[in-house]
Structures are given as structure tokens and as C-alpha cells.
Motif scaffolding. Structure first.
Motif, PDB file in Angstrom:
ATOM      1  N   TYR A  67       0.831  -1.211   0.000  1.00 29.08           N
ATOM      2  CA  TYR A  67       0.000   0.000   0.000  1.00 29.08           C
ATOM      3  C   TYR A  67       0.865   1.261   0.000  1.00 29.08           C
ATOM      4  O   TYR A  67       0.522   2.249  -0.647  1.00 29.08           O
ATOM      5  CB  TYR A  67      -0.975   0.002   1.174  1.00 29.08           C
ATOM      6  CG  TYR A  67      -2.222  -0.809   0.901  1.00 29.08           C
ATOM      7  CD1 TYR A  67      -3.087  -0.470  -0.139  1.00 29.08           C
ATOM      8  CD2 TYR A  67      -2.538  -1.913   1.684  1.00 29.08           C
ATOM      9  CE1 TYR A  67      -4.228  -1.213  -0.396  1.00 29.08           C
ATOM     10  CE2 TYR A  67      -3.678  -2.656   1.434  1.00 29.08           C
ATOM     11  CZ  TYR A  67      -4.519  -2.303   0.395  1.00 29.08           C
ATOM     12  OH  TYR A  67      -5.650  -3.038   0.134  1.00 29.08           O
ATOM     13  N   GLU A  68       1.984   1.215   0.706  1.00 30.39           N
ATOM     14  CA  GLU A  68       2.907   2.353   0.649  1.00 30.39           C
ATOM     15  C   GLU A  68       3.405   2.564  -0.773  1.00 30.39           C
ATOM     16  O   GLU A  68       3.493   3.708  -1.241  1.00 30.39           O
ATOM     17  CB  GLU A  68       4.119   2.116   1.566  1.00 30.39           C
ATOM     18  CG  GLU A  68       3.842   2.273   3.036  1.00 30.39           C
ATOM     19  CD  GLU A  68       5.113   2.117   3.833  1.00 30.39           C
ATOM     20  OE1 GLU A  68       6.002   2.989   3.727  1.00 30.39           O
ATOM     21  OE2 GLU A  68       5.236   1.101   4.555  1.00 30.39           O
ATOM     22  N   GLN A  69       3.734   1.481  -1.471  1.00 30.89           N
ATOM     23  CA  GLN A  69       4.193   1.583  -2.850  1.00 30.89           C
ATOM     24  C   GLN A  69       3.135   2.218  -3.739  1.00 30.89           C
ATOM     25  O   GLN A  69       3.443   2.879  -4.723  1.00 30.89           O
ATOM     26  CB  GLN A  69       4.553   0.192  -3.405  1.00 30.89           C
ATOM     27  CG  GLN A  69       5.788  -0.407  -2.804  1.00 30.89           C
ATOM     28  CD  GLN A  69       7.027   0.393  -3.136  1.00 30.89           C
ATOM     29  OE1 GLN A  69       7.249   0.776  -4.270  1.00 30.89           O
ATOM     30  NE2 GLN A  69       7.839   0.679  -2.134  1.00 30.89           N
ATOM     31  N   GLN A  70       1.897   2.006  -3.384  1.00 36.97           N
ATOM     32  CA  GLN A  70       0.767   2.552  -4.130  1.00 36.97           C
ATOM     33  C   GLN A  70       0.451   3.980  -3.683  1.00 36.97           C
ATOM     34  O   GLN A  70      -0.450   4.605  -4.217  1.00 36.97           O
ATOM     35  CB  GLN A  70      -0.452   1.644  -3.911  1.00 36.97           C
ATOM     36  CG  GLN A  70      -1.619   1.890  -4.819  1.00 36.97           C
ATOM     37  CD  GLN A  70      -2.780   0.988  -4.453  1.00 36.97           C
ATOM     38  OE1 GLN A  70      -3.184   0.914  -3.298  1.00 36.97           O
ATOM     39  NE2 GLN A  70      -3.311   0.310  -5.452  1.00 36.97           N
ATOM     40  N   SER A  71       1.187   4.476  -2.689  1.00 38.43           N
ATOM     41  CA  SER A  71       0.946   5.779  -2.057  1.00 38.43           C
ATOM     42  C   SER A  71      -0.409   5.835  -1.365  1.00 38.43           C
ATOM     43  O   SER A  71      -0.978   6.909  -1.188  1.00 38.43           O
ATOM     44  CB  SER A  71       1.079   6.927  -3.067  1.00 38.43           C
ATOM     45  OG  SER A  71       2.397   6.980  -3.555  1.00 38.43           O
ATOM     46  N   ASN A  72      -0.905   4.688  -0.935  1.00 40.62           N
ATOM     47  CA  ASN A  72      -2.141   4.616  -0.158  1.00 40.62           C
ATOM     48  C   ASN A  72      -1.735   4.506   1.315  1.00 40.62           C
ATOM     49  O   ASN A  72      -1.804   3.447   1.931  1.00 40.62           O
ATOM     50  CB  ASN A  72      -2.988   3.425  -0.594  1.00 40.62           C
ATOM     51  CG  ASN A  72      -4.334   3.379   0.104  1.00 40.62           C
ATOM     52  OD1 ASN A  72      -4.542   4.028   1.124  1.00 40.62           O
ATOM     53  ND2 ASN A  72      -5.241   2.580  -0.429  1.00 40.62           N
ATOM     54  N   PHE A  73      -1.296   5.647   1.851  1.00 44.60           N
ATOM     55  CA  PHE A  73      -0.746   5.660   3.203  1.00 44.60           C
ATOM     56  C   PHE A  73      -1.823   5.449   4.252  1.00 44.60           C
ATOM     57  O   PHE A  73      -1.554   4.895   5.315  1.00 44.60           O
ATOM     58  CB  PHE A  73       0.034   6.955   3.445  1.00 44.60           C
ATOM     59  CG  PHE A  73       1.179   7.091   2.491  1.00 44.60           C
ATOM     60  CD1 PHE A  73       2.300   6.290   2.618  1.00 44.60           C
ATOM     61  CD2 PHE A  73       1.127   7.978   1.434  1.00 44.60           C
ATOM     62  CE1 PHE A  73       3.355   6.377   1.720  1.00 44.60           C
ATOM     63  CE2 PHE A  73       2.169   8.080   0.533  1.00 44.60           C
ATOM     64  CZ  PHE A  73       3.284   7.269   0.677  1.00 44.60           C
ATOM     65  N   LYS A  74      -3.044   5.842   3.954  1.00 45.77           N
ATOM     66  CA  LYS A  74      -4.144   5.631   4.897  1.00 45.77           C
ATOM     67  C   LYS A  74      -4.325   4.135   5.159  1.00 45.77           C
ATOM     68  O   LYS A  74      -4.424   3.712   6.309  1.00 45.77           O
ATOM     69  CB  LYS A  74      -5.436   6.244   4.347  1.00 45.77           C
ATOM     70  CG  LYS A  74      -6.613   6.070   5.253  1.00 45.77           C
ATOM     71  CD  LYS A  74      -7.875   6.690   4.668  1.00 45.77           C
ATOM     72  CE  LYS A  74      -9.049   6.431   5.597  1.00 45.77           C
ATOM     73  NZ  LYS A  74     -10.319   6.825   5.016  1.00 45.77           N
ATOM     74  N   GLU A  75      -4.354   3.335   4.091  1.00 46.55           N
ATOM     75  CA  GLU A  75      -4.521   1.888   4.249  1.00 46.55           C
ATOM     76  C   GLU A  75      -3.292   1.275   4.921  1.00 46.55           C
ATOM     77  O   GLU A  75      -3.425   0.400   5.784  1.00 46.55           O
ATOM     78  CB  GLU A  75      -4.779   1.236   2.893  1.00 46.55           C
ATOM     79  CG  GLU A  75      -5.306  -0.170   2.985  1.00 46.55           C
ATOM     80  CD  GLU A  75      -6.655  -0.284   3.672  1.00 46.55           C
ATOM     81  OE1 GLU A  75      -6.824  -1.263   4.431  1.00 46.55           O
ATOM     82  OE2 GLU A  75      -7.531   0.581   3.482  1.00 46.55           O
ATOM     83  N   ALA A  76      -2.110   1.734   4.545  1.00 39.73           N
ATOM     84  CA  ALA A  76      -0.882   1.230   5.171  1.00 39.73           C
ATOM     85  C   ALA A  76      -0.889   1.514   6.667  1.00 39.73           C
ATOM     86  O   ALA A  76      -0.593   0.627   7.478  1.00 39.73           O
ATOM     87  CB  ALA A  76       0.347   1.855   4.514  1.00 39.73           C
ATOM     88  N   LEU A  77      -1.254   2.730   7.039  1.00 44.27           N
ATOM     89  CA  LEU A  77      -1.305   3.094   8.457  1.00 44.27           C
ATOM     90  C   LEU A  77      -2.320   2.243   9.217  1.00 44.27           C
ATOM     91  O   LEU A  77      -2.069   1.819  10.352  1.00 44.27           O
ATOM     92  CB  LEU A  77      -1.635   4.580   8.611  1.00 44.27           C
ATOM     93  CG  LEU A  77      -0.521   5.545   8.191  1.00 44.27           C
ATOM     94  CD1 LEU A  77      -1.050   6.976   8.099  1.00 44.27           C
ATOM     95  CD2 LEU A  77       0.655   5.462   9.146  1.00 44.27           C
ATOM     96  N   THR A  78      -3.457   1.985   8.595  1.00 48.00           N
ATOM     97  CA  THR A  78      -4.479   1.154   9.226  1.00 48.00           C
ATOM     98  C   THR A  78      -3.926  -0.236   9.526  1.00 48.00           C
ATOM     99  O   THR A  78      -4.119  -0.777  10.620  1.00 48.00           O
ATOM    100  CB  THR A  78      -5.726   1.044   8.314  1.00 48.00           C
ATOM    101  OG1 THR A  78      -6.266   2.352   8.122  1.00 48.00           O
ATOM    102  CG2 THR A  78      -6.784   0.137   8.910  1.00 48.00           C
ATOM    103  N   ILE A  79      -3.225  -0.804   8.571  1.00 48.11           N
ATOM    104  CA  ILE A  79      -2.665  -2.150   8.758  1.00 48.11           C
ATOM    105  C   ILE A  79      -1.568  -2.129   9.817  1.00 48.11           C
ATOM    106  O   ILE A  79      -1.537  -2.990  10.710  1.00 48.11           O
ATOM    107  CB  ILE A  79      -2.146  -2.717   7.425  1.00 48.11           C
ATOM    108  CG1 ILE A  79      -3.315  -2.931   6.461  1.00 48.11           C
ATOM    109  CG2 ILE A  79      -1.383  -4.028   7.649  1.00 48.11           C
ATOM    110  CD1 ILE A  79      -2.908  -3.236   5.042  1.00 48.11           C
ATOM    111  N   TYR A  80      -0.667  -1.170   9.749  1.00 49.23           N
ATOM    112  CA  TYR A  80       0.405  -1.101  10.753  1.00 49.23           C
ATOM    113  C   TYR A  80      -0.176  -0.941  12.161  1.00 49.23           C
ATOM    114  O   TYR A  80       0.274  -1.599  13.102  1.00 49.23           O
ATOM    115  CB  TYR A  80       1.367   0.046  10.452  1.00 49.23           C
ATOM    116  CG  TYR A  80       2.264  -0.189   9.267  1.00 49.23           C
ATOM    117  CD1 TYR A  80       2.951  -1.389   9.094  1.00 49.23           C
ATOM    118  CD2 TYR A  80       2.447   0.796   8.301  1.00 49.23           C
ATOM    119  CE1 TYR A  80       3.781  -1.603   8.001  1.00 49.23           C
ATOM    120  CE2 TYR A  80       3.276   0.594   7.205  1.00 49.23           C
ATOM    121  CZ  TYR A  80       3.936  -0.602   7.058  1.00 49.23           C
ATOM    122  OH  TYR A  80       4.760  -0.805   5.978  1.00 49.23           O
TER     123      TYR A  80
END
Length: 186
Positions: A140-153
Motif C-alpha cells: 500500500y505504501e508503494q501505491q501511495s495509499n498511506f491511509k490503508e498502510a497506516l491502518t494495517i500497521y
């Protein structure tokens, strides 16, 4: 790979080649030789040995995963994808094949959406696997979807507060998401 391990494989090559010659119908002999060839940089010969091993034992997911790695390194990307998919179909718990397939999509073929799909499917088959969750967040970070990445982390850290990969990912994604947020105008 450590230089010492490569040297050990180089020393074993003649014996492993002889073992294959004496046991031409033994998939394990081909596999062992292929591993040593790959480790010492002879990717084409490793590819040939994995092909031979699979002809003798087409039900070993590790053989298909390793064939995928070799095919990837030879820029035979369609073949690599097929090999990883076959490994997954033979054993849906084989995490390495999911990771290898997703990383091929994300980092080599620049098809991040397909990589995310692979990780999502992997988590369906392997629910709660933290390593896969981290890899999905990175995708998701690679996709620049930081919201989804943050949710998962954050979800990972809720269950595993000391997970170093999630802590680092959270810091990285927070930093980038703050830097890329629009600044409100007055």
C-alpha cells in the motif's frame, strides 16, 4: 548469501553433478544440484535442473517456487508467475510463493494492484500472518495509499506491540503521509 556458503556450494557442485548423472530419475538430486547452481550464480543451469526435477515430481511446491525465482532472474516473468501460482495451488500455506509473486508484480512489473491482490488472497488463506500483513502494508505504501498502510500497521501493533517492522512502517508511512498532505490555506 554469505561468501562462505557460496564457496561450500562451489565445492559441492562436482559431487552433485555426479549424483544427478547416477540418479537421473531422482527429483531430489536435481533439486539439490539446482540449489547449488543457483547459489553459485549459474542461473540457466539451475533453471534446467528445476525443470528436470518438476518433470519427475510435479507435486512439490518448493520446486515450483524455486523455478519461479530462477525464471524471474532470467526475465521469464510470465513463466515465473505461472510457477509461483502453481506452488500456491499445491500448498496455499507456502508464504514464500505469495511474497515472491507479489514482489514480482510490485517491484519488477510495476503492477502494484496485482501485488496487493496476491497479499490479500494470501491473508485469506493464512489469516493473522503478521509477515503477510506487513508486506501488504508495504505494498500500500508503494501505491501511495498511506491511509490503508497506516491502518494495517496500527492493527498489527494492536496485537503485536513490539513488532519492529510495523513500528518502522508506521513511522515511515506517517512521515510520508504528513509530508504529502496539503497544507491548509488561510
Amino acid at each position: 548469501m554469505l561468501p562462505q556458503n557460496v564457496e561450500n556450494y562451489k565445492k559441492q557442485l562436482p559431487v552433485l553433478a555426479q549424483t544427478v548423472e547416477k540418479n537421473i530419475s531422482d527429483p531430489v538430486a536435481h533439486k539439490n544440484y539446482a540449489v547449488a547452481l543457483y547459489a553459485t550464480g549459474d542461473v540457466q543451469k539451475a533453471y534446467d535442473q528445476y525443470q528436470a526435477a518438476i518433470k519427475l515430481n510435479g507435486s512439490d511446491p518448493i520446486l515450483y517456487n524455486n523455478l519461479g525465482n530462477v525464471a524471474r532472474d532470467l526475465s521469464k516473468f510470465d513463466e515465473a508467475i505461472t510457477a509461483y501460482q502453481k506452488a500456491i495451488s499445491l500448498n496455499s500455506k507456502t508464504i514464500n510463493s505469495y511474497v515472491n509473486l507479489a514482489n514480482l508484480y510490485i517491484f519488477t512489473l510495476n503492477k502494484v494492484d496485482l501485488g496487493i491482490e496476491v497479499y490479500t488472497n494470501a491473508l485469506v488463506k493464512n489469516p493473522g500472518n503478521v509477515d503477510l500483513q506487513v508486506q501488504l502494508a508495504i505494498a500500500y505504501e508503494q501505491q501511495s495509499n498511506f491511509k490503508e498502510a497506516l491502518t494495517i500497521y496500527n492493527s498489527i501493533l494492536k496485537e503485536h506491540p513490539g513488532n519492529a517492522a510495523a513500528v518502522a512502517g508506521l513511522a515511515r508511512a506517517n512521515k510520508v503521509s504528513v509530508q504529502s498532505s496539503p497544507v491548509p490555506t488561510q
